[in-house]
Scaffold this active site. Structure first.
Site, mmCIF file in Angstrom:
data_model
loop_
_atom_site.group_PDB
_atom_site.id
_atom_site.type_symbol
_atom_site.label_atom_id
_atom_site.label_comp_id
_atom_site.label_asym_id
_atom_site.label_seq_id
_atom_site.Cartn_x
_atom_site.Cartn_y
_atom_site.Cartn_z
ATOM 1 C CE1 TYR A 123 35.976 8.664 -3.958
ATOM 2 C CE2 TYR A 123 36.309 10.498 -5.472
ATOM 3 C CZ TYR A 123 35.481 9.546 -4.904
ATOM 4 O OH TYR A 123 34.159 9.473 -5.284
ATOM 5 C CB SER A 140 34.286 9.965 -9.048
ATOM 6 O OG SER A 140 34.857 11.212 -8.780
HETATM 7 N N1 LIG Z 1 28.491 11.544 -3.027
HETATM 8 C C1 LIG Z 1 29.115 11.995 -4.111
HETATM 9 O O1 LIG Z 1 29.132 13.191 -4.411
HETATM 10 C C2 LIG Z 1 29.827 11.027 -5.007
HETATM 11 C C3 LIG Z 1 30.353 11.545 -6.201
HETATM 12 C C4 LIG Z 1 31.027 10.683 -7.042
HETATM 13 C C5 LIG Z 1 31.149 9.352 -6.725
HETATM 14 N N2 LIG Z 1 30.634 8.879 -5.564
HETATM 15 C C6 LIG Z 1 30.812 7.453 -5.295
HETATM 16 O O2 LIG Z 1 29.576 6.860 -5.009
HETATM 17 C C7 LIG Z 1 29.783 5.745 -4.136
HETATM 18 C C8 LIG Z 1 28.847 5.879 -2.942
HETATM 19 O O3 LIG Z 1 29.134 7.110 -2.307
HETATM 20 P P1 LIG Z 1 28.118 7.810 -1.284
HETATM 21 O O4 LIG Z 1 28.281 9.254 -1.490
HETATM 22 O O5 LIG Z 1 26.786 7.176 -1.345
HETATM 23 O O6 LIG Z 1 28.864 7.440 0.085
HETATM 24 P P2 LIG Z 1 28.320 6.987 1.522
HETATM 25 O O7 LIG Z 1 27.017 7.615 1.827
HETATM 26 O O8 LIG Z 1 29.462 7.204 2.444
HETATM 27 O O9 LIG Z 1 28.079 5.416 1.303
HETATM 28 C C9 LIG Z 1 29.164 4.556 1.132
HETATM 29 C C10 LIG Z 1 28.659 3.130 1.160
HETATM 30 O O10 LIG Z 1 29.779 2.242 0.987
HETATM 31 C C11 LIG Z 1 29.870 1.378 2.134
HETATM 32 N N3 LIG Z 1 31.269 1.095 2.396
HETATM 33 C C12 LIG Z 1 32.261 1.984 2.605
HETATM 34 N N4 LIG Z 1 33.415 1.348 2.874
HETATM 35 C C13 LIG Z 1 33.129 0.013 2.813
HETATM 36 C C14 LIG Z 1 33.895 -1.163 3.019
HETATM 37 N N5 LIG Z 1 35.188 -1.108 3.353
HETATM 38 N N6 LIG Z 1 33.279 -2.363 2.880
HETATM 39 C C15 LIG Z 1 31.957 -2.445 2.577
HETATM 40 N N7 LIG Z 1 31.196 -1.360 2.371
HETATM 41 C C16 LIG Z 1 31.768 -0.160 2.503
HETATM 42 C C17 LIG Z 1 29.199 2.183 3.242
HETATM 43 O O11 LIG Z 1 28.744 1.372 4.327
HETATM 44 P P3 LIG Z 1 29.660 1.118 5.645
HETATM 45 O O12 LIG Z 1 30.394 2.399 5.942
HETATM 46 O O13 LIG Z 1 28.712 0.683 6.699
HETATM 47 O O14 LIG Z 1 30.577 0.012 5.243
HETATM 48 C C18 LIG Z 1 28.023 2.766 2.487
HETATM 49 O O15 LIG Z 1 27.034 1.787 2.278
HETATM 50 C C19 LIG Z 1 31.268 5.761 -3.774
HETATM 51 O O16 LIG Z 1 31.961 4.876 -4.603
HETATM 52 C C20 LIG Z 1 31.675 7.198 -4.091
HETATM 53 O O17 LIG Z 1 33.037 7.296 -4.410
HETATM 54 C C21 LIG Z 1 29.978 9.688 -4.694
#
Ligand SMILES: NC(=O)c1ccc[n+]([C@@H]2O[C@H](COP(=O)([O-])OP(=O)(O)OC[C@H]3O[C@@H](n4cnc5c(N)ncnc54)[C@H](OP(=O)(O)O)[C@@H]3O)[C@@H](O)[C@H]2O)c1
Length: 257
Positions: free
Chosen positions: A161, A148
């Protein structure tokens, strides 16, 4: 053996958080380069829908595993069942993540621990299992951790986070230097602000949206697909001499003064 720089045929990737958002885009992106994929998340229906979508669009084999990564004691069992079904994993993408936002002084320990367990501890335990799996088979491997902008800097209200992602960057570097002897490359991708379910409270807030656009030279929110190129690079032969790095895919955010 895959001779093309960026091809992934005959490879299998395990992508956590592969049911939606960035993880789904990465699983699909790797499958588009020929990889078979195993995806993990908690919500079975969404996971199955994602699995059907990847299969239909890429014709790769896709396996789904419903699992809560906060359940760190059972991660070894999860990994064993993934290996049993897939017959081996070449690429591990630690993408599942969660967050809570609020004043640091009010964060309770249960919430703190959950964020650290899902974002950092689960990535460590899965990486350990992956390392032993590759080491014992005397085969190389690739680990990609999804970091991130908080691997680089902090924002108010993100104590758990940012701490988990800062830790994930140092874990990336530590495992890279320690497991180089096994030919396991360990890298991270640092997404900028990407429009997903996780960031919905941010992009649906007009003031925050304006702030993101003003800080992003490319003047838009990222899309999950924007991260695929970096992941394919790190997973493929083209990335064989890259380890211990973080690649920020942020529309220029960190370059702006
Ligand atoms: N979006 C951004 O701007 C951004 C920026 C920097 C980094 N990131 C990172 O990118 C990654 C994905 O983020 P995203 O934005 O795609 O988020 P998202 O749409 O909320 O997706 C999160 C994914 O992780 C799964 N997950 C969450 N908690 C879990 C658990 N306890 N066990 C198993 N699976 C779990 C969710 O499925 P379930 O809820 O069904 O378990 C979903 O598949 C994360 O690590 C986030 O920190 C995102």
């Amino acid at each position: 053996m895959e001779s093309r720089l960026f091809g992934l045929s005959a490879k299998t990737a395990l992508v956590t958080g592969g049911s939606r958002g960035i993880g789904l885009a990465l699983a699909k992106g790797l499958a588009n380069q020929g990889a078979d994929v195993a995806i993990v998340s908690r919500t079975e229906e969404q996971l199955e829908t994602a699995g059907r979508q990847i299969r239909a669009e890429t014709h790769s084999n896709v396996w789904t595993f419903t699992f809560d990564l906060a359940n760190t004691e059972s991660i070894e069992d999860l990994f064993a069942s993934v290996v049993a079904k897939t017959e081996g994993i070449d690429i591990l993408v630690n993408c599942a993540g969660t967050t809570i936002r609020g004043p640091a002084e009010d964060v309770d320990l249960i919430t703190w621990n959950e964020v650290i367990e899902v974002n950092l501890t689960s990535a460590f335990v899965l990486s350990q299992a992956f390392c032993r799996h590759r080491r014992d088979a005397n085969k190389a491997g690739k680990i990609i951790n999804i970091g991130s902008l908080t691997c680089h800097g902090a924002r108010p209200t993100t104590a758990a986070y940012a701490s988990s992602k800062g830790g994930l960057l140092m874990l990336t570097k530590t495992l890279a230097v320690e497991w180089a002897k096994y030919n396991i490359n360990v890298n991270a991708i640092g997404p900028g602000y990407i429009a997903t379910e996780l960031t919905e409270p941010l992009w649906s807030d007009e003031e925050f949206d304006r702030w993101v656009l003003s800080k992003t030279p490319l003047a838009r929110w990222g899309r999950p697909d924007d991260l695929v190129g970096a992941a394919v690079l790190l997973a493929s032969r083209a990335g064989d001499f890259i380890t211990g790095q973080i690649i920020y895919v942020d529309g220029g955010w960190l370059a702006l003064l």
